[in-house]
Design a protein around this motif. Structure first.
Motif, PDB file in Angstrom:
ATOM      1  N   CYS A  19       3.848 -15.275  10.231  1.00 42.17           N
ATOM      2  CA  CYS A  19       3.271 -14.240  11.103  1.00 42.17           C
ATOM      3  C   CYS A  19       3.310 -12.841  10.498  1.00 42.17           C
ATOM      4  O   CYS A  19       2.825 -11.899  11.124  1.00 42.17           O
ATOM      5  N   THR A  20       3.860 -12.712   9.269  1.00 49.95           N
ATOM      6  CA  THR A  20       4.006 -11.370   8.703  1.00 49.95           C
ATOM      7  C   THR A  20       3.595 -11.330   7.233  1.00 49.95           C
ATOM      8  O   THR A  20       4.423 -11.516   6.338  1.00 49.95           O
ATOM      9  N   PRO A  21       2.321 -11.083   6.958  1.00 47.52           N
ATOM     10  CA  PRO A  21       1.902 -10.854   5.579  1.00 47.52           C
ATOM     11  C   PRO A  21       2.551  -9.585   5.017  1.00 47.52           C
ATOM     12  O   PRO A  21       2.739  -8.601   5.743  1.00 47.52           O
ATOM     13  N   LEU A  22       2.856  -9.633   3.706  1.00 46.15           N
ATOM     14  CA  LEU A  22       3.506  -8.517   3.027  1.00 46.15           C
ATOM     15  C   LEU A  22       2.888  -8.381   1.646  1.00 46.15           C
ATOM     16  O   LEU A  22       2.748  -9.373   0.924  1.00 46.15           O
ATOM     17  N   GLY A  23       2.517  -7.133   1.264  1.00 48.32           N
ATOM     18  CA  GLY A  23       1.985  -6.936  -0.080  1.00 48.32           C
ATOM     19  C   GLY A  23       0.744  -6.044  -0.072  1.00 48.32           C
ATOM     20  O   GLY A  23       0.539  -5.283   0.867  1.00 48.32           O
ATOM     21  N   PRO A  24      -0.150  -6.177  -1.048  1.00 47.34           N
ATOM     22  CA  PRO A  24       0.036  -7.054  -2.204  1.00 47.34           C
ATOM     23  C   PRO A  24       1.001  -6.512  -3.252  1.00 47.34           C
ATOM     24  O   PRO A  24       1.586  -7.275  -4.001  1.00 47.34           O
ATOM     25  N   TRP A  25       1.176  -5.173  -3.266  1.00 48.78           N
ATOM     26  CA  TRP A  25       1.938  -4.534  -4.329  1.00 48.78           C
ATOM     27  C   TRP A  25       3.239  -3.926  -3.813  1.00 48.78           C
ATOM     28  O   TRP A  25       3.300  -3.461  -2.675  1.00 48.78           O
ATOM     29  N   LEU A  26       4.246  -3.896  -4.678  1.00 49.88           N
ATOM     30  CA  LEU A  26       5.405  -3.039  -4.470  1.00 49.88           C
ATOM     31  C   LEU A  26       5.182  -1.798  -5.315  1.00 49.88           C
ATOM     32  O   LEU A  26       5.042  -1.885  -6.541  1.00 49.88           O
ATOM     33  N   THR A  27       5.118  -0.645  -4.660  1.00 51.13           N
ATOM     34  CA  THR A  27       4.912   0.623  -5.353  1.00 51.13           C
ATOM     35  C   THR A  27       6.243   1.346  -5.471  1.00 51.13           C
ATOM     36  O   THR A  27       6.953   1.520  -4.479  1.00 51.13           O
ATOM     37  N   ASP A  28       6.597   1.756  -6.692  1.00 52.77           N
ATOM     38  CA  ASP A  28       7.887   2.399  -6.932  1.00 52.77           C
ATOM     39  C   ASP A  28       8.066   3.647  -6.077  1.00 52.77           C
ATOM     40  O   ASP A  28       7.110   4.406  -5.849  1.00 52.77           O
ATOM     41  N   ARG A  29       9.290   3.860  -5.632  1.00 55.98           N
ATOM     42  CA  ARG A  29       9.628   5.006  -4.788  1.00 55.98           C
ATOM     43  C   ARG A  29       9.117   6.316  -5.365  1.00 55.98           C
ATOM     44  O   ARG A  29       8.512   7.135  -4.653  1.00 55.98           O
ATOM     45  N   ASP A  30       9.336   6.540  -6.651  1.00 58.36           N
ATOM     46  CA  ASP A  30       9.017   7.834  -7.243  1.00 58.36           C
ATOM     47  C   ASP A  30       7.521   8.066  -7.407  1.00 58.36           C
ATOM     48  O   ASP A  30       7.105   9.183  -7.740  1.00 58.36           O
ATOM     49  N   ASP A  31       6.710   7.037  -7.198  1.00 58.56           N
ATOM     50  CA  ASP A  31       5.261   7.197  -7.294  1.00 58.56           C
ATOM     51  C   ASP A  31       4.640   7.684  -5.993  1.00 58.56           C
ATOM     52  O   ASP A  31       3.439   7.975  -5.957  1.00 58.56           O
ATOM     53  N   ILE A  32       5.422   7.734  -4.935  1.00 56.09           N
ATOM     54  CA  ILE A  32       4.933   8.203  -3.637  1.00 56.09           C
ATOM     55  C   ILE A  32       5.640   9.514  -3.310  1.00 56.09           C
ATOM     56  O   ILE A  32       6.836   9.532  -3.004  1.00 56.09           O
ATOM     57  N   ALA A  33       4.898  10.605  -3.395  1.00 56.28           N
ATOM     58  CA  ALA A  33       5.506  11.931  -3.237  1.00 56.28           C
ATOM     59  C   ALA A  33       6.116  12.126  -1.860  1.00 56.28           C
ATOM     60  O   ALA A  33       7.215  12.677  -1.733  1.00 56.28           O
ATOM     61  N   ASN A  34       5.414  11.692  -0.826  1.00 54.81           N
ATOM     62  CA  ASN A  34       5.919  11.875   0.534  1.00 54.81           C
ATOM     63  C   ASN A  34       5.556  10.668   1.388  1.00 54.81           C
ATOM     64  O   ASN A  34       4.467  10.603   1.969  1.00 54.81           O
ATOM     65  N   PRO A  35       6.444   9.682   1.475  1.00 50.23           N
ATOM     66  CA  PRO A  35       6.138   8.488   2.274  1.00 50.23           C
ATOM     67  C   PRO A  35       6.033   8.771   3.767  1.00 50.23           C
ATOM     68  O   PRO A  35       5.572   7.907   4.523  1.00 50.23           O
ATOM     69  N   MET A  36       6.444   9.968   4.177  1.00 52.85           N
ATOM     70  CA  MET A  36       6.354  10.323   5.585  1.00 52.85           C
ATOM     71  C   MET A  36       5.051  11.064   5.906  1.00 52.85           C
ATOM     72  O   MET A  36       4.949  11.726   6.933  1.00 52.85           O
ATOM     73  N   ALA A  37       4.048  10.892   5.040  1.00 50.59           N
ATOM     74  CA  ALA A  37       2.741  11.504   5.310  1.00 50.59           C
ATOM     75  C   ALA A  37       1.633  10.626   4.732  1.00 50.59           C
ATOM     76  O   ALA A  37       0.747  11.110   4.006  1.00 50.59           O
ATOM     77  N   LEU A  38       1.670   9.336   5.036  1.00 46.28           N
ATOM     78  CA  LEU A  38       0.694   8.390   4.516  1.00 46.28           C
ATOM     79  C   LEU A  38      -0.232   7.901   5.632  1.00 46.28           C
ATOM     80  O   LEU A  38       0.221   7.603   6.730  1.00 46.28           O
ATOM     81  N   ALA A  39      -1.512   7.822   5.329  1.00 44.15           N
ATOM     82  CA  ALA A  39      -2.482   7.315   6.301  1.00 44.15           C
ATOM     83  C   ALA A  39      -2.406   5.797   6.377  1.00 44.15           C
ATOM     84  O   ALA A  39      -2.297   5.115   5.351  1.00 44.15           O
ATOM     85  N   LEU A  40      -2.455   5.260   7.608  1.00 45.75           N
ATOM     86  CA  LEU A  40      -2.482   3.818   7.847  1.00 45.75           C
ATOM     87  C   LEU A  40      -3.820   3.460   8.492  1.00 45.75           C
ATOM     88  O   LEU A  40      -4.286   4.168   9.399  1.00 45.75           O
ATOM     89  N   THR A  41      -4.420   2.363   8.050  1.00 48.81           N
ATOM     90  CA  THR A  41      -5.718   1.943   8.580  1.00 48.81           C
ATOM     91  C   THR A  41      -5.755   0.429   8.712  1.00 48.81           C
ATOM     92  O   THR A  41      -5.293  -0.286   7.821  1.00 48.81           O
TER      93      THR A  41
END
Length: 254
Positions: A152-174
């Motif tokens: 019931c829970t698809p996950l992926g496709p990629w794991l993106t490294d922490r340091d590649d995301i400048a601000n994870p608290m400001a990401l658009a979800l669609t």
């Protein structure tokens, strides 16, 4: 850096993005995405899921926003990869997607201070944590059939490294269903942010590498039917694609 796990030619491989429609193996060979089986991008440990962590979603369900994190656990049987199928049981009358930012823990820790929380994050991926409203007894305490059904829970496709995301608290979800946008939101609207969740969880239990925190979903839920193709996408992380199937298809011999 983005990394994924696939099954191909009888073995499990770690891959990175290549040209359009391909992934690259560690030895440099490229393989068409359509020729591989996508696995969850990490070897998943404990899965923590947040309920009502977006104020607009709580309002959508006519609930008061929680004052402390509402967390439940998910079994490993629930997690599947990109391009996999999720079953809609014949008795379900309302089954909906939930686009969620998934935080992957990278190192062991307990009693982690909020100020130190980021260093315990390995990276981020996309989750789609389906729920069936018919089975729901209480949004504050979802029962096992709601959130622990097989696949019931698809996950992926990629794991993106922490340091590649400048601000994870400001990401658009669609979320898109059959190409039509049905859900939009931003991680900026979480009630409890990532450091708060890590500090809270680690205050009473040890977090380990591979543990995953599903941080909740914004408003915009809609019923999905067998045959629907659901895309859950998060800015900078990628697009997770999943298909809804009926009982006959799901249980058909391989």
């Amino acid at each position: 850096m983005k990394r994924a796990r696939i099954a191909w030619q009888g073995a499990i491989h770690s891959v990175t993005p290549a040209d359009a429609g391909q992934v690259q193996l560690a030895d440099g060979r490229c393989v068409a995405e359509q020729d591989v089986v996508w696995l969850p991008p990490v070897d998943v440990g404990t899965v923590f899921a947040l309920g009502l962590n977006y104020a607009d979603h709580a309002k959508e369900l006519a609930f008061k926003a929680p004052e402390t994190p509402l967390v439940f656990l998910k079994g490993p049987n629930t997690i599947i990869g990109h391009q996999a199928n999720t079953r809609r049981p014949a008795d379900a009358t309302y089954m909906h997607y939930e686009c969620e930012l998934a935080v992957v823990i990278g190192q062991r820790g307990k009693h982690i201070a909020k100020a130190d929380a980021w260093q315990y994050v390995a990276g981020y991926t996309v989750a789609n944590d389906y729920a069936i409203r018919d089975y729901l007894e209480n949004y504050y305490r979802p029962n096992l059939r709601v959130k622990n059904r097989d696949g019931c829970t698809p996950l992926g496709p990629w794991l993106t490294d922490r340091d590649d995301i400048a601000n994870p608290m400001a990401l658009a979800l669609t979320t898109r269903v059959n190409g039509v946008t049905t859900q939009t939101g931003s991680t900026a609207d979480m009630i409890f942010d990532i450091p708060t969740l890590i500090a809270y969880l680690s205050s009473f239990m040890t977090l380990n590498p591979g543990d995953v925190i599903l941080t909740g979903t914004p408003e915009g839920l809609a019923d999905v039917k067998a045959g629907d193709v659901v895309e859950t996408e998060i800015e900078g992380l990628g697009c997770l694609v999943n298909r809804i199937v009926d009982d006959q298809t799901f249980f058909a011999p391989a």
